[in-house]
Motif scaffolding. Structure first.
Motif, PDB file in Angstrom:
ATOM      1  N   CYS A  40       0.684  -1.315   0.063  1.00 33.71           N
ATOM      2  CA  CYS A  40       0.064   0.061  -0.082  1.00 33.71           C
ATOM      3  C   CYS A  40       0.949   1.291   0.004  1.00 33.71           C
ATOM      4  CB  CYS A  40      -0.731  -0.109   1.391  1.00 33.71           C
ATOM      5  SG  CYS A  40      -2.199  -1.329   1.274  1.00 33.71           S
ATOM      6  N   GLY A  41       1.975   1.013  -0.714  1.00 32.68           N
ATOM      7  CA  GLY A  41       2.941   2.391  -0.719  1.00 32.68           C
ATOM      8  C   GLY A  41       2.264   3.504  -1.515  1.00 32.68           C
ATOM      9  N   PRO A  42       3.127   4.497  -1.907  1.00 30.24           N
ATOM     10  CA  PRO A  42       2.818   5.689  -2.481  1.00 30.24           C
ATOM     11  C   PRO A  42       2.561   5.417  -3.918  1.00 30.24           C
ATOM     12  CG  PRO A  42       5.144   5.775  -2.075  1.00 30.24           C
ATOM     13  CD  PRO A  42       4.740   4.467  -1.233  1.00 30.24           C
ATOM     14  N   THR A  43       3.077   4.364  -4.517  1.00 38.58           N
ATOM     15  CA  THR A  43       2.682   4.173  -6.065  1.00 38.58           C
ATOM     16  C   THR A  43       1.441   3.334  -6.242  1.00 38.58           C
ATOM     17  OG1 THR A  43       3.925   2.236  -5.999  1.00 38.58           O
ATOM     18  CG2 THR A  43       5.230   4.049  -6.451  1.00 38.58           C
ATOM     19  N   ILE A  44       0.609   3.333  -5.130  1.00 39.67           N
ATOM     20  CA  ILE A  44      -0.473   2.456  -5.363  1.00 39.67           C
ATOM     21  C   ILE A  44      -1.664   3.279  -4.958  1.00 39.67           C
ATOM     22  CG2 ILE A  44      -2.018   0.539  -4.397  1.00 39.67           C
ATOM     23  CD1 ILE A  44       0.785  -0.240  -5.538  1.00 39.67           C
ATOM     24  N   ASP A  45      -2.587   3.007  -6.187  1.00 39.89           N
ATOM     25  CA  ASP A  45      -3.816   3.954  -6.210  1.00 39.89           C
ATOM     26  C   ASP A  45      -4.951   3.527  -5.024  1.00 39.89           C
ATOM     27  OD1 ASP A  45      -6.242   5.374  -6.662  1.00 39.89           O
ATOM     28  OD2 ASP A  45      -5.956   5.049  -8.951  1.00 39.89           O
ATOM     29  N   ALA A  46      -5.226   4.541  -4.059  1.00 38.37           N
ATOM     30  CA  ALA A  46      -6.269   3.868  -3.128  1.00 38.37           C
ATOM     31  C   ALA A  46      -7.480   3.581  -3.531  1.00 38.37           C
ATOM     32  CB  ALA A  46      -6.526   5.042  -2.191  1.00 38.37           C
ATOM     33  N   ASP A  47      -7.861   3.845  -4.694  1.00 37.55           N
ATOM     34  CA  ASP A  47      -9.214   3.067  -5.416  1.00 37.55           C
ATOM     35  C   ASP A  47      -8.784   1.417  -5.679  1.00 37.55           C
ATOM     36  OD1 ASP A  47     -10.531   5.421  -5.260  1.00 37.55           O
ATOM     37  OD2 ASP A  47     -10.073   5.778  -7.307  1.00 37.55           O
ATOM     38  N   ASP A  48      -7.701   1.202  -6.001  1.00 38.66           N
ATOM     39  CA  ASP A  48      -7.188  -0.223  -6.179  1.00 38.66           C
ATOM     40  C   ASP A  48      -7.122  -0.925  -4.864  1.00 38.66           C
ATOM     41  OD1 ASP A  48      -6.802   0.167  -8.923  1.00 38.66           O
ATOM     42  OD2 ASP A  48      -4.555   0.603  -8.520  1.00 38.66           O
ATOM     43  N   ILE A  49      -6.906  -0.244  -3.861  1.00 44.11           N
ATOM     44  CA  ILE A  49      -7.092  -1.211  -2.612  1.00 44.11           C
ATOM     45  C   ILE A  49      -8.298  -1.344  -2.342  1.00 44.11           C
ATOM     46  CG2 ILE A  49      -6.589  -0.721   0.157  1.00 44.11           C
ATOM     47  CD1 ILE A  49      -4.300  -1.559  -1.939  1.00 44.11           C
ATOM     48  N   ALA A  50      -9.270  -0.131  -2.511  1.00 44.78           N
ATOM     49  CA  ALA A  50     -10.675  -0.294  -2.073  1.00 44.78           C
ATOM     50  C   ALA A  50     -11.425  -1.313  -2.892  1.00 44.78           C
ATOM     51  CB  ALA A  50     -11.313   1.042  -2.113  1.00 44.78           C
ATOM     52  N   ALA A  51     -10.816  -1.452  -4.375  1.00 42.51           N
ATOM     53  CA  ALA A  51     -11.521  -2.439  -5.066  1.00 42.51           C
ATOM     54  C   ALA A  51     -11.251  -4.052  -4.619  1.00 42.51           C
ATOM     55  CB  ALA A  51     -11.105  -2.254  -6.389  1.00 42.51           C
ATOM     56  N   LEU A  52      -9.941  -3.909  -3.968  1.00 40.66           N
ATOM     57  CA  LEU A  52      -9.337  -5.407  -3.329  1.00 40.66           C
ATOM     58  C   LEU A  52     -10.408  -6.101  -2.200  1.00 40.66           C
ATOM     59  CD1 LEU A  52      -7.299  -7.605  -3.356  1.00 40.66           C
ATOM     60  CD2 LEU A  52      -6.042  -6.190  -2.010  1.00 40.66           C
ATOM     61  N   CYS A  53     -10.703  -4.922  -1.440  1.00 43.66           N
ATOM     62  CA  CYS A  53     -11.592  -5.135  -0.229  1.00 43.66           C
ATOM     63  C   CYS A  53     -12.818  -6.183  -0.343  1.00 43.66           C
ATOM     64  CB  CYS A  53     -11.889  -4.080   0.576  1.00 43.66           C
ATOM     65  SG  CYS A  53     -10.435  -3.001   1.354  1.00 43.66           S
ATOM     66  N   PRO A  54     -13.645  -6.022  -1.360  1.00 41.87           N
ATOM     67  CA  PRO A  54     -14.606  -7.189  -1.676  1.00 41.87           C
ATOM     68  C   PRO A  54     -14.147  -8.481  -1.926  1.00 41.87           C
ATOM     69  CG  PRO A  54     -15.140  -5.048  -2.572  1.00 41.87           C
ATOM     70  CD  PRO A  54     -13.826  -4.854  -2.171  1.00 41.87           C
ATOM     71  N   TRP A  55     -13.046  -8.433  -2.728  1.00 45.86           N
ATOM     72  CA  TRP A  55     -12.327  -9.608  -3.042  1.00 45.86           C
ATOM     73  C   TRP A  55     -12.030 -10.274  -1.968  1.00 45.86           C
ATOM     74  CZ3 TRP A  55     -12.957 -12.256  -7.436  1.00 45.86           C
ATOM     75  CH2 TRP A  55     -13.229 -11.461  -8.618  1.00 45.86           C
ATOM     76  N   LEU A  56     -11.335  -9.744  -1.163  1.00 49.44           N
ATOM     77  CA  LEU A  56     -10.701 -10.216   0.308  1.00 49.44           C
ATOM     78  C   LEU A  56     -12.049 -10.807   1.050  1.00 49.44           C
ATOM     79  CD1 LEU A  56      -8.407  -7.610   1.516  1.00 49.44           C
ATOM     80  CD2 LEU A  56      -7.661  -9.913   0.505  1.00 49.44           C
ATOM     81  N   ASP A  57     -13.090 -10.129   1.354  1.00 42.21           N
ATOM     82  CA  ASP A  57     -14.338 -10.671   1.755  1.00 42.21           C
ATOM     83  C   ASP A  57     -14.625 -11.726   1.301  1.00 42.21           C
ATOM     84  OD1 ASP A  57     -14.246  -8.665   3.633  1.00 42.21           O
ATOM     85  OD2 ASP A  57     -15.689  -7.318   2.504  1.00 42.21           O
ATOM     86  N   TRP A  58     -14.838 -12.094  -0.252  1.00 43.59           N
ATOM     87  CA  TRP A  58     -15.272 -12.955  -0.837  1.00 43.59           C
ATOM     88  C   TRP A  58     -14.484 -14.236  -0.713  1.00 43.59           C
ATOM     89  CZ3 TRP A  58     -12.579 -15.563  -5.000  1.00 43.59           C
ATOM     90  CH2 TRP A  58     -13.093 -16.477  -5.567  1.00 43.59           C
ATOM     91  N   ALA A  59     -13.128 -14.057  -1.034  1.00 40.39           N
ATOM     92  CA  ALA A  59     -12.085 -15.163  -0.586  1.00 40.39           C
ATOM     93  C   ALA A  59     -12.163 -15.709   0.676  1.00 40.39           C
ATOM     94  CB  ALA A  59     -10.653 -14.697  -0.864  1.00 40.39           C
ATOM     95  N   TYR A  60     -12.184 -15.066   1.691  1.00 39.65           N
ATOM     96  CA  TYR A  60     -12.504 -15.441   3.006  1.00 39.65           C
ATOM     97  C   TYR A  60     -13.608 -16.456   3.396  1.00 39.65           C
ATOM     98  CZ  TYR A  60     -13.161 -15.603   8.049  1.00 39.65           C
ATOM     99  OH  TYR A  60     -13.485 -16.020   9.245  1.00 39.65           O
ATOM    100  N   GLU A  61     -14.745 -15.937   2.821  1.00 38.59           N
ATOM    101  CA  GLU A  61     -15.985 -16.769   3.132  1.00 38.59           C
ATOM    102  C   GLU A  61     -15.771 -18.098   2.061  1.00 38.59           C
ATOM    103  OE1 GLU A  61     -18.614 -16.270   4.735  1.00 38.59           O
ATOM    104  OE2 GLU A  61     -17.731 -14.529   5.529  1.00 38.59           O
TER     105      GLU A  61
END
Length: 65
Positions: A40-61
């Motif tokens: 999550c460094g300075p070269t990463i767009d915050a929107d990309d991290i936000a887009a990852l969050c639902p995927w993390l929820d899905w993968a966990y379930e």
């Protein structure tokens, strides 16, 4: 959940995420505690991290069964 079970859960999650193309190379270092390694460094767009969050929820379930 003990450490071995948690490592297995994380491994299943990362396999699912890689298969879907949602995240690559996010396993923790071998000597690190179980978890995910997400840059999550300075070269990463915050929107990309936000887009990852639902995927993390899905993968966990999916991974916990």
């Amino acid at each position: 959940m003990d450490e071995d079970a948690l490592r297995g859960l994380v491994r299943r999650m990362t396999q699912l995420l890689e298969r879907e193309g949602a995240a690559l190379d996010i396993l923790p270092y071998p000597k690190a505690p179980p978890g995910l390694r997400i840059w999550c460094g300075p070269t990463i767009d915050a929107d990309d991290i936000a887009a990852l969050c639902p995927w993390l929820d899905w993968a966990y379930e999916e991974a916990k069964g």
